[in-house]
Design a protein around this motif. Structure first.
Motif, PDB file in Angstrom:
ATOM      1  N   ASP A  30     -23.585  -6.885 -42.388  1.00 29.33           N
ATOM      2  CA  ASP A  30     -24.519  -7.500 -42.656  1.00 29.33           C
ATOM      3  C   ASP A  30     -24.095  -9.668 -42.347  1.00 29.33           C
ATOM      4  OD1 ASP A  30     -26.893  -9.060 -43.135  1.00 29.33           O
ATOM      5  OD2 ASP A  30     -27.470  -8.429 -44.966  1.00 29.33           O
ATOM      6  N   LEU A  31     -24.960  -9.940 -41.644  1.00 30.90           N
ATOM      7  CA  LEU A  31     -23.697 -11.365 -40.871  1.00 30.90           C
ATOM      8  C   LEU A  31     -24.752 -12.885 -41.504  1.00 30.90           C
ATOM      9  CD1 LEU A  31     -22.271 -11.040 -37.523  1.00 30.90           C
ATOM     10  CD2 LEU A  31     -21.058 -10.521 -39.876  1.00 30.90           C
ATOM     11  N   THR A  32     -25.393 -11.810 -42.227  1.00 32.94           N
ATOM     12  CA  THR A  32     -27.281 -12.621 -43.150  1.00 32.94           C
ATOM     13  C   THR A  32     -26.117 -13.893 -43.369  1.00 32.94           C
ATOM     14  OG1 THR A  32     -28.601 -11.110 -43.153  1.00 32.94           O
ATOM     15  CG2 THR A  32     -28.868 -13.335 -43.953  1.00 32.94           C
ATOM     16  N   ASP A  33     -26.632 -15.527 -43.218  1.00 34.01           N
ATOM     17  CA  ASP A  33     -25.898 -16.169 -44.175  1.00 34.01           C
ATOM     18  C   ASP A  33     -23.842 -16.205 -43.464  1.00 34.01           C
ATOM     19  OD1 ASP A  33     -28.206 -16.684 -45.309  1.00 34.01           O
ATOM     20  OD2 ASP A  33     -27.444 -15.110 -46.785  1.00 34.01           O
ATOM     21  N   LEU A  34     -23.902 -16.722 -42.345  1.00 31.89           N
ATOM     22  CA  LEU A  34     -22.798 -16.560 -41.614  1.00 31.89           C
ATOM     23  C   LEU A  34     -22.375 -17.754 -42.191  1.00 31.89           C
ATOM     24  CD1 LEU A  34     -19.928 -14.919 -40.760  1.00 31.89           C
ATOM     25  CD2 LEU A  34     -21.395 -15.595 -38.658  1.00 31.89           C
ATOM     26  N   GLU A  35     -21.072 -17.384 -42.255  1.00 30.82           N
ATOM     27  CA  GLU A  35     -20.718 -19.320 -42.167  1.00 30.82           C
ATOM     28  C   GLU A  35     -19.132 -19.061 -42.045  1.00 30.82           C
ATOM     29  OE1 GLU A  35     -23.343 -21.045 -45.794  1.00 30.82           O
ATOM     30  OE2 GLU A  35     -21.164 -20.950 -46.854  1.00 30.82           O
ATOM     31  N   VAL A  36     -18.515 -19.898 -41.419  1.00 28.83           N
ATOM     32  CA  VAL A  36     -16.708 -19.752 -41.337  1.00 28.83           C
ATOM     33  C   VAL A  36     -16.200 -21.122 -42.209  1.00 28.83           C
ATOM     34  CG1 VAL A  36     -14.961 -19.740 -39.027  1.00 28.83           C
ATOM     35  CG2 VAL A  36     -17.385 -19.071 -38.686  1.00 28.83           C
ATOM     36  N   ASP A  37     -14.842 -21.077 -42.902  1.00 33.22           N
ATOM     37  CA  ASP A  37     -14.545 -21.785 -43.403  1.00 33.22           C
ATOM     38  C   ASP A  37     -13.016 -21.868 -42.718  1.00 33.22           C
ATOM     39  OD1 ASP A  37     -16.465 -21.536 -45.259  1.00 33.22           O
ATOM     40  OD2 ASP A  37     -15.414 -20.304 -46.558  1.00 33.22           O
ATOM     41  N   VAL A 108      -8.701 -18.487 -41.029  1.00 31.21           N
ATOM     42  CA  VAL A 108     -10.131 -18.887 -40.364  1.00 31.21           C
ATOM     43  C   VAL A 108     -10.650 -17.531 -41.408  1.00 31.21           C
ATOM     44  CG1 VAL A 108     -12.553 -18.904 -39.016  1.00 31.21           C
ATOM     45  CG2 VAL A 108     -10.041 -19.498 -38.147  1.00 31.21           C
ATOM     46  N   ARG A 109     -11.778 -17.727 -42.130  1.00 31.34           N
ATOM     47  CA  ARG A 109     -12.595 -17.030 -42.791  1.00 31.34           C
ATOM     48  C   ARG A 109     -14.248 -17.541 -42.565  1.00 31.34           C
ATOM     49  NH1 ARG A 109     -13.099 -17.295 -49.203  1.00 31.34           N
ATOM     50  NH2 ARG A 109     -14.891 -19.168 -48.892  1.00 31.34           N
ATOM     51  N   TRP A 110     -14.451 -15.748 -42.355  1.00 33.30           N
ATOM     52  CA  TRP A 110     -15.431 -15.526 -41.878  1.00 33.30           C
ATOM     53  C   TRP A 110     -16.712 -15.305 -43.249  1.00 33.30           C
ATOM     54  CZ3 TRP A 110     -11.998 -15.406 -38.642  1.00 33.30           C
ATOM     55  CH2 TRP A 110     -12.527 -15.424 -37.375  1.00 33.30           C
ATOM     56  N   ASP A 111     -17.724 -15.742 -43.584  1.00 30.95           N
ATOM     57  CA  ASP A 111     -18.276 -14.974 -45.181  1.00 30.95           C
ATOM     58  C   ASP A 111     -19.508 -15.020 -45.043  1.00 30.95           C
ATOM     59  OD1 ASP A 111     -19.711 -15.444 -47.695  1.00 30.95           O
ATOM     60  OD2 ASP A 111     -19.099 -17.433 -47.561  1.00 30.95           O
ATOM     61  N   PHE A 112     -20.432 -13.383 -45.209  1.00 27.87           N
ATOM     62  CA  PHE A 112     -21.386 -13.237 -44.833  1.00 27.87           C
ATOM     63  C   PHE A 112     -22.070 -12.368 -45.950  1.00 27.87           C
ATOM     64  CE2 PHE A 112     -17.705 -10.935 -43.051  1.00 27.87           C
ATOM     65  CZ  PHE A 112     -17.637  -9.489 -43.929  1.00 27.87           C
ATOM     66  N   SER A 113     -23.221 -11.943 -46.015  1.00 29.14           N
ATOM     67  CA  SER A 113     -23.934 -11.642 -47.213  1.00 29.14           C
ATOM     68  C   SER A 113     -23.177  -9.904 -47.384  1.00 29.14           C
ATOM     69  CB  SER A 113     -25.656 -11.382 -46.543  1.00 29.14           C
ATOM     70  OG  SER A 113     -25.946 -12.342 -46.371  1.00 29.14           O
ATOM     71  N   ALA A 114     -23.085  -9.679 -46.603  1.00 28.43           N
ATOM     72  CA  ALA A 114     -22.186  -7.532 -46.895  1.00 28.43           C
ATOM     73  C   ALA A 114     -21.440  -6.691 -46.074  1.00 28.43           C
ATOM     74  CB  ALA A 114     -23.616  -7.054 -47.703  1.00 28.43           C
TER      75      ALA A 114
END
Length: 185
Positions: A30-37, A108-114
């Protein structure tokens, strides 16, 4: 707030293969609120120049016993080697970042909802502090301390949902290849 736990599922000398697996994992998330660090240990002026052009507002600090940091207004060129981090970036920045860092250790870290339901292992939707994918290049570990010539893809899960990691690996035709470890951030 608690840390996620990460488990490696792919190690390859082919960066495009690592990115392909990341995209497959993102395809089930679930890519809602996807951010990349972004995180890197940079020791060359060439890599630093490219990364700072791409991420001019990144935080950085000198490594070792030396002074120098972005919050002090110092010049990063005068402080090499440095550690650099940039939070909440966009997915479009990933490939230019990887090109800019060159052979510097980076994540690279992909941060997403679920993560999705994993009924085969008795888990519902997995999120908050356990829904990440990390691509680690030129280092074997998430702390960027063990140099490597290849890249590794890690899936992140909550510690209490450790069985989700092998389940996620299986969803993209892989299996876990190392231990579940606490992620550094």
């Amino acid at each position: 707030m608690s840390n996620s736990y990460a488990q490696p599922i792919l190690r390859t000398g082919d960066l495009s293969e690592g990115l392909r697996i990341v995209q497959k994992l993102l395809g089930i998330a679930d890519l809602t609120d996807l951010e990349v660090d972004f995180d890197a240990r940079i020791s060359s002026a060439h890599s630093l120049s490219g990364v700072m052009t791409l991420l001019p507002d990144a935080d950085w600090w000198a490594e070792g016993e030396r002074d120098g940091a972005s919050d002090a207004g110092d010049d990063p060129m005068d402080s090499l080697p440095i550690r650099l981090r940039r939070w909440a970036g966009t997915p479009e920045t990933v490939e230019p970042f990887l090109k800019a860092v060159g052979d510097s250790p980076a994540t690279v870290r992909w941060d997403f909802s679920a993560w999705p339901d994993a009924p085969e292992v008795g888990l519902g939707v997995g999120g908050t502090r356990g829904a990440f994918v990390t691509l680690c290049t030129h280092a074997r570990d998430l702390d960027l301390e063990e140099p490597a010539a290849d890249c590794t893809v890690f899936v992140h899960v909550k510690q209490v949902e450790a069985e989700r990691a092998p389940w996620l690996a299986a969803q993209v035709g892989l299996q876990v290849i190392g231990d579940l470890v606490m992620a550094p951030y």
